[in-house]
Design a protein around this motif. Structure first.
Motif, PDB file in Angstrom:
ATOM      1  N   ALA A 135       0.855  -0.828  -0.029  1.00 14.43           N
ATOM      2  CA  ALA A 135       0.231  -0.574  -0.131  1.00 14.43           C
ATOM      3  C   ALA A 135       0.616   1.310  -0.118  1.00 14.43           C
ATOM      4  CB  ALA A 135      -1.042   0.347   1.161  1.00 14.43           C
ATOM      5  N   GLN A 136       2.147   1.537   0.879  1.00 13.40           N
ATOM      6  CA  GLN A 136       2.568   2.323   0.847  1.00 13.40           C
ATOM      7  C   GLN A 136       3.143   3.135  -0.509  1.00 13.40           C
ATOM      8  OE1 GLN A 136       6.319   1.885   3.882  1.00 13.40           O
ATOM      9  NE2 GLN A 136       7.371   3.122   2.680  1.00 13.40           N
ATOM     10  N   LEU A 137       3.824   1.188  -1.586  1.00  9.61           N
ATOM     11  CA  LEU A 137       4.939   1.907  -2.206  1.00  9.61           C
ATOM     12  C   LEU A 137       3.222   2.085  -3.536  1.00  9.61           C
ATOM     13  CD1 LEU A 137       6.661   1.717  -4.753  1.00  9.61           C
ATOM     14  CD2 LEU A 137       5.992  -1.072  -4.532  1.00  9.61           C
ATOM     15  N   VAL A 138       2.209   1.714  -3.587  1.00  7.04           N
ATOM     16  CA  VAL A 138       1.306   2.274  -4.380  1.00  7.04           C
ATOM     17  C   VAL A 138       0.845   3.945  -3.904  1.00  7.04           C
ATOM     18  CG1 VAL A 138      -1.442   2.396  -5.061  1.00  7.04           C
ATOM     19  CG2 VAL A 138       0.367   0.646  -5.466  1.00  7.04           C
ATOM     20  N   SER A 139       0.984   4.294  -3.115  1.00  3.14           N
ATOM     21  CA  SER A 139       0.291   5.679  -2.672  1.00  3.14           C
ATOM     22  C   SER A 139       2.176   6.164  -2.460  1.00  3.14           C
ATOM     23  CB  SER A 139       1.194   5.494  -0.671  1.00  3.14           C
ATOM     24  OG  SER A 139       0.993   7.187  -0.314  1.00  3.14           O
ATOM     25  N   GLU A 140       3.443   5.777  -3.011  1.00  2.00           N
ATOM     26  CA  GLU A 140       4.016   6.276  -3.446  1.00  2.00           C
ATOM     27  C   GLU A 140       4.295   7.158  -4.538  1.00  2.00           C
ATOM     28  OE1 GLU A 140       7.233   4.638  -1.608  1.00  2.00           O
ATOM     29  OE2 GLU A 140       7.168   5.570   0.778  1.00  2.00           O
ATOM     30  N   THR A 141       4.147   5.563  -5.563  1.00  2.00           N
ATOM     31  CA  THR A 141       3.653   5.727  -7.145  1.00  2.00           C
ATOM     32  C   THR A 141       2.405   7.049  -7.307  1.00  2.00           C
ATOM     33  OG1 THR A 141       4.554   3.472  -7.408  1.00  2.00           O
ATOM     34  CG2 THR A 141       3.315   4.900  -9.126  1.00  2.00           C
ATOM     35  N   ARG A 142       1.687   6.869  -6.222  1.00  4.17           N
ATOM     36  CA  ARG A 142       0.929   8.080  -6.680  1.00  4.17           C
ATOM     37  C   ARG A 142       1.260   9.342  -6.902  1.00  4.17           C
ATOM     38  NH1 ARG A 142      -4.106   3.730  -4.498  1.00  4.17           N
ATOM     39  NH2 ARG A 142      -4.406   3.014  -6.307  1.00  4.17           N
ATOM     40  N   GLU A 143       2.101   9.646  -6.018  1.00  6.02           N
ATOM     41  CA  GLU A 143       2.581  11.231  -5.376  1.00  6.02           C
ATOM     42  C   GLU A 143       3.296  11.491  -6.014  1.00  6.02           C
ATOM     43  OE1 GLU A 143       4.737  13.334  -1.435  1.00  6.02           O
ATOM     44  OE2 GLU A 143       3.657  11.235  -0.876  1.00  6.02           O
TER      45      GLU A 143
END
Length: 261
Positions: free
Chosen positions: A72-80
């Motif tokens: 979930a962290q990786l997806v969030s950081e990708t979106r950012e």
């Protein structure tokens, strides 16, 4: 998102080897790329500098995808960093070899977590936006060991076979919204990981390096030649192109004929 527009591409395990080659292929083609791997700050900054000459945006994450929270962290950081992923490439993987009767439970859980479960959690997180946009691509870098077995690789083969099965389910579930899912199944790939094995054969049998390489690869592959990482990257790029919209649920061997036997 339409196929002729730049994609936002999340590639796990993309600081070296196949993953890094895939990242360069997409970046050269003008797409936005999210790099990922467990590495130190200096290495991550050097990677970002390496990609700075490309036209697309580039981000980096060192999220630990062995857990659901890390995914979930990786997806969030990708979106950012680069926006909502329209392409997910599950490439990260680890290996450990031992007979099944001696296989450590800790290694079993680690391999399944990174090689299989991470692919599921990441796909689950990015699929709603792909479905809403009516376009998306999921590419799982499985292995020839997702199609056939080798001794001493119980966890790796189980995970890669599972990844092939997951690919098929994702393809069926998302066929109605222009989201495809495919697995690339490489055999021997010319990465630094195989170099010690080649050197050992050359040393033990007093062979030159080219002969030792051919012997190692040819033991499994009729075409005794390892695939270049760039070839895997170009195939992944093709699967995201205009002519691949009806390729879904496929397991594509790039294995020199290994699985044809």
């Amino acid at each position: 998102m339409q196929p002729n527009q730049p994609h936002t591409v999340l590639i796990t395990g993309s600081t070296s080897g196949i993953g890094l080659a895939i990242a360069h292929c997409f970046a050269r083609a003008g797409h936005h790329v999210m790099l990922h791997g467990l590495t130190d700050a200096d290495t991550s900054q050097a990677l970002l500098a390496e990609f700075s000459g490309y036209s697309g945006r580039t981000g980096f994450s060192d999220a630990d995808i062995s857990s659901e929270a890390g995914c979930a962290q990786l997806v969030s950081e990708t979106r950012e960093a680069i926006g909502n992923p329209s392409v997910l490439i599950n490439n990260a993987g680890i290996q450990f070899t031992a007979p099944a009767h001696d296989f450590p439970a800790e290694k079993w859980h680690q391999i399944l977590a990174i090689n299989l479960s991470a692919g599921f959690f990441l796909a689950r997180d990015v699929l709603p936006a792909m479905r809403s946009a009516n376009w998306g691509r999921i590419i799982n870098i499985a292995s020839v060991h997702g199609l056939v077995a080798s001794e001493n690789k119980a966890a790796y083969c189980a995970a890669k076979h599972g990844l092939v099965g997951l690919t098929k389910v994702l393809a069926l579930e998302n066929a109605d919204c222009n989201v495809t899912a495919n697995a690339i199944c490489p055999g021997w790939v010319e990465t630094p990981l195989i170099q010690p094995q080649i050197e050992a054969i050359a040393r033990e049998q007093q062979l030159d390096m080219d002969t030792a390489r051919a012997q190692l690869v040819g033991a499994k592959q009729p075409v005794a030649k390892a695939t270049s990482p760039e070839a895997i990257g170009e195939l992944a790029l093709y699967l995201c192109g205009n002519f691949a919209s009806t390729i879904t649920g496929a397991s594509l061997p790039v294995d020199g004929g290994w699985t044809a036997q």
